[in-house]
Write an enzyme that holds these catalytic residues in place. Structure first.
Site, PDB file in Angstrom:
ATOM      1  N   HIS A  35      97.171  16.079  23.954  1.00  0.00           N
ATOM      2  CA  HIS A  35      95.956  16.065  24.754  1.00  0.00           C
ATOM      3  C   HIS A  35      95.415  17.480  24.941  1.00  0.00           C
ATOM      4  O   HIS A  35      94.228  17.758  24.738  1.00  0.00           O
ATOM      5  CB  HIS A  35      96.273  15.433  26.120  1.00  0.00           C
ATOM      6  CG  HIS A  35      95.105  15.424  27.045  1.00  0.00           C
ATOM      7  ND1 HIS A  35      94.859  16.442  27.932  1.00  0.00           N
ATOM      8  CD2 HIS A  35      94.094  14.540  27.180  1.00  0.00           C
ATOM      9  CE1 HIS A  35      93.749  16.168  28.604  1.00  0.00           C
ATOM     10  NE2 HIS A  35      93.266  15.013  28.157  1.00  0.00           N
ATOM     11  N   CYS A  86      89.885  10.570  11.020  1.00  0.00           N
ATOM     12  CA  CYS A  86      89.461  11.134  12.300  1.00  0.00           C
ATOM     13  C   CYS A  86      90.626  11.773  13.028  1.00  0.00           C
ATOM     14  O   CYS A  86      90.491  12.213  14.148  1.00  0.00           O
ATOM     15  CB  CYS A  86      88.763  10.092  13.155  1.00  0.00           C
ATOM     16  SG  CYS A  86      89.784   8.663  13.504  1.00  0.00           S
TER      17      CYS A  86
END
Ligand code: PEP
Ligand code: MG
Length: 758
Positions: free
Chosen positions: A401, A710
């Site tokens: 993250h 992606c």
């Protein structure tokens, strides 16, 4: 009409760029280099005329061209055409004069038992042929009479399904296409690689050398990370030098003569490939190549027994006109001052006071310009991350993250630094380098201190036109404007979870507190901001995919199931299918967006494993009132299961499949992407991962399903090279990587086109 030996073969040292029609682009360019005295391995070319005489003299021409005259939309007929052409060419005996001339020339190379490379060299008429898809035949380590068969196989490669398809589509006449074949002595490279005679992105007079053990195929295919040397072209001084962990090499098997992949011995893996005098030789070679062509070149080279060989040279096309203004502030790294080391996850050098963040309620203490130091960032930290000038985490890898969000915000970050929260202390002045992954004591010079991180990135990118679309990933809607300014062809991944997580509540808690309507509108508004920014460029929105440990940090997190391994647990489509009521709100948000006219929005499902998952999701889509004939929807390929069953997913009606290499790598290699202890094993370019990706692209092409990437690896040049060669439809990169990816894609596409005319 029978040919003389000189019509059948032509020696490289007697060829030049004018001979393209006779020996194809590759033959002509190798001839040109040989004639210029550059150290090209010796060889000859079997001329395009020889192929012509073969099909005409043996009488197979008519049948051959009839066989390949098929409807290119009929995949059965295409397959049939390829196999009939192959049978005809391989099954027909080589006329004796041609065969003799080839074997005579071969005998004149060395003492008649040389190992040779046999490569197709198409002529200009063959522009849109198979080589455009990277399929034109090349055979290495061929010896003796096997040469004849290999030459025929090169000829037959003019008639692969893909080549037939392209020519039909482009209106090229199969009969007008010719092919020559280069036969060149193999260089049993001990070391090889590529060199750029000028810096490929800035144009500075710096020579960049990439070097690995063994044959160059390992470097060019991206299956090994090479050592990297940056050399001042004028003084020959080595300015930078990175030694990679070179796990694999390719070499000739001494028994079979085949090219094989081997593991590199323990002591050579991390040893530098090049000696100082070899670097000098390569600098000299680079200078000669650039002087001969009068423009910066990208050269493939090989070293054997102290001799340097040049295998190929082509112009560098990536240097932008506005190149060479160096934007990053320079910081001298004095190793003694490095306090903490981790992975450079988001580039840029910044200085500021440390702010240790241990619990959620301490976020207020992060002020403008502070450097956040924390175990791991969480979604609710995003506002504080925006204020910070840099981010350092104890845990996490390049796809964690912290890494993803920092890159998107343009805030430099170092992740997986181990014990930064223990080693550093509040208010301590530090300078961090998000490229090198270091945190140093003290703040750098005042002008560097005030440098805005947003300014160290290139502005107003020059956008090259590419056939492969280059898109951008967006995780936080606030980054949409910056993302759109890259000139990307759309958004390849908009992660929905950040729209929910930034409310600091789990979906269930949010709905309990504010109602279903508010939840749906939260999603509509989040997506809408991005869809507006990009309209009419497509925006691929992914339905919710957060692991339970991320949800656990939020209000309502106590109700999340306890999972032993959240990465393998209740996330993505698994959770959505298990909670169709909550999922229905996401789908309702899409329906409203379509109603509002956002026809550029596309829907993507994460973490599907097979057609069963896809069919269930599709059913819910239909039930939500979304018209699938009008909308584009697809899946992420993130598990080996999904990759291996993609055909059945194509049959389930998807419009696209997008590689989530962060997960695909973690699940293929069994390496937790968030665990810094195994970060060195997280290798998106691992042959197993590449093999899954290559197969999926091929299958999807056969089913007319678009492919994309992606995951984080789409921002890596090695991956980009691999994907474009495999024929991917689009690549989605991080905001800061879009420009480089655009240039890299262009470079590879041009190389494919050039190779096809050579
Ligand atoms: C991926 O897995 O590569 C991906 C893009 O999804 P995420 O990083 O959100 O898991
Ligand atoms: Mg994923």
């Amino acid at each position: 009409m029978t040919q003389g030996a000189e019509d059948v073969v032509r020696w490289l040292d007697a060829l030049g760029s004018d001979d393209l029609a006779v020996v194809g682009g590759k033959g002509a360019s190798l001839g040109e280099m040989t004639s210029a005295g550059l150290p090209v391995p010796p060889g000859f070319v079997v001329t395009a005329g020889s192929y012509r005489s073969f099909i005409e003299e043996t009488g197979i021409a008519e049948e051959l061209f009839e066989a390949v005259d098929v409807d290119s939309d009929d995949s059965g007929a295409l397959a049939e055409a390829e196999s009939r052409a192959e049978q005809l060419i391989l099954g027909t005996e080589m006329p004796e004069p041609i065969r003799e001339a080839m074997l005579d020339a071969y005998a004149d190379l060395d003492d008649g038992d040389a190992f040779v490379a046999v490569r197709s060299s198409a002529t200009a008429e063959d522009l849109p042929d198979a080589s455009f898809a990277g399929q034109q035949e090349t055979f290495l380590n061929i010896q003796g009479e096997k040469l004849i068969q290999r030459v025929k196989e090169c000829w037959a490669s003019l008639f692969t399904q893909r080549a037939i398809y392209y020519r039909n589509e482009q209106g090229f006449d199969h009969e007008a296409v010719d092919i020559a074949v280069v036969v060149q002595r193999m260089v049993d490279a001990e070391k090889s690689g590529v060199l750029f005679t000028s810096h490929p992105s800035t144009g500075e007079p710096k020579l960049i050398i990439e070097a690995a053990w063994g044959l160059g195929e390992a470097v060019v295919s991206g299956s090994v990370s090479p050592d990297n040397y940056v050399v001042d072209r004028d003084t020959g001084e080595v300015l930078e030098h990175t030694v990679a962990d070179k796990k694999l090499l390719m070499e000739k098997d001494s028994e079979t003569g085949e090219t094989v992949e081997r593991e590199v011995s323990e002591e050579k893996r991390t040893a530098p490939v090049l000696e100082p005098e070899e670097i000098e030789r390569l600098v000299e070679l680079g200078n000669r190549a650039e002087a001969h062509y009068d423009s910066p070149q990208d050269v493939e080279w090989a070293l054997v027994d102290g001799e340097v060989y040049m295998l190929q040279s082509r112009p560098i096309t990536t240097i932008p006109d506005d190149a060479d203004e160096s934007t990053e502030p320079a910081v001298d790294e004095n190793d003694g001052d490095v306090l903490v080391r981790g992975l450079g996850a988001s580039p840029g050098i910044v200085a500021g006071p440390v702010r240790i963040v241990r619990k959620l309620d301490q976020l207020d203490k992060v002020g403008e310009g502070d450097i956040i130091v924390t175990e791991m960032t969480t979604p609710d930290m995003v506002p504080a991350m925006k204020r910070a000038s840099g981010i350092v985490t104890d845990e996490g890898g390049m796809t964690s993250h912290a890494a993803i969000v920092s890159r998107e915000l343009g805030v430099p970050a170092v992740v997986g630094a181990g014990n930064a929260t223990e080693t550093l202390s509040d208010d301590q002045p530090v300078t961090m380098d998000g490229d090198k992954g270091t945190v140093m004591a003290g703040e750098a010079e005042p002008e560097e201190e005030t440098e805005e991180h947003a300014d160290v990135r290139p502005q107003n990118p020059v956008k090259p036109m590419t056939a492969t679309e280059v898109k951008v990933n967006v995780s936080i809607p606030e980054a949409a404007h910056r993302a759109a300014q890259t000139g990307a062809d759309g958004v390849g991944l908009l992660r929905m979870e950040h729209m929910i997580l930034s409310t600091n509540k789990t979906p269930e808690r949010y709905i309990a507190d504010h109602g279903e309507e508010a939840y749906i509108e939260e999603i509509v508004e989040g997506v809408r901001g991005v869809a507006d920014e990009f309209y009419p460029r497509p925006v691929r929105v992914r339905t919710l995919d957060a692991p339970t440990d991320e949800f656990r940090q939020l209000e309502g997190g106590d109700d999340e199931p306890h999972e032993h391994n959240p990465m393998l647990g209740y996330r993505g489509i698994r959770r959505s299918l298990d909670r169709p009521d909550t999922f229905a709100h996401e789908l309702e948000a899409f329906r409203r967006l379509f109603d509002m006219g956002y026809d550029n929005v596309e829907i993507m499902f994460p973490l599907v494993n097979d057609a069963e998952d896809v069919l269930k999701a599709r059913k819910l889509l239909e039930e939500s009132g979304i018209d699938l004939d009008k909308r584009k929807w697809g899946v992420m390929v993130e598990t080996p299961a999904a990759a291996l069953t993609v055909e059945s997913m194509c049959e389930a009606g998807i419009d696209f499949a997008s590689f989530g290499t962060n997960d695909l790598t973690q699940y293929t290699l069994a390496v937790d992407r968030n665990n810094e202890n195994v970060a060195d094993r997280f290798d998106e370019l691992h042959p197993a991962v590449l093999s899954l990706i290559g197969e999926v692209i091929q299958t999807c092409r056969e089913h007319d399903v678009a492919t994309s990437i992606c995951g984080q690896a789409g921002s890596k040049p090695e991956m980009v090279r691999f994907l474009v060669n495999e024929g991917i439809s689009s690549i989605s990169a991080n905001i800061d990587a879009v420009r480089d990816v655009q240039h890299e894609v262009k470079r590879v596409e041009q190389k494919l086109l050039l190779d096809s005319v050579r």
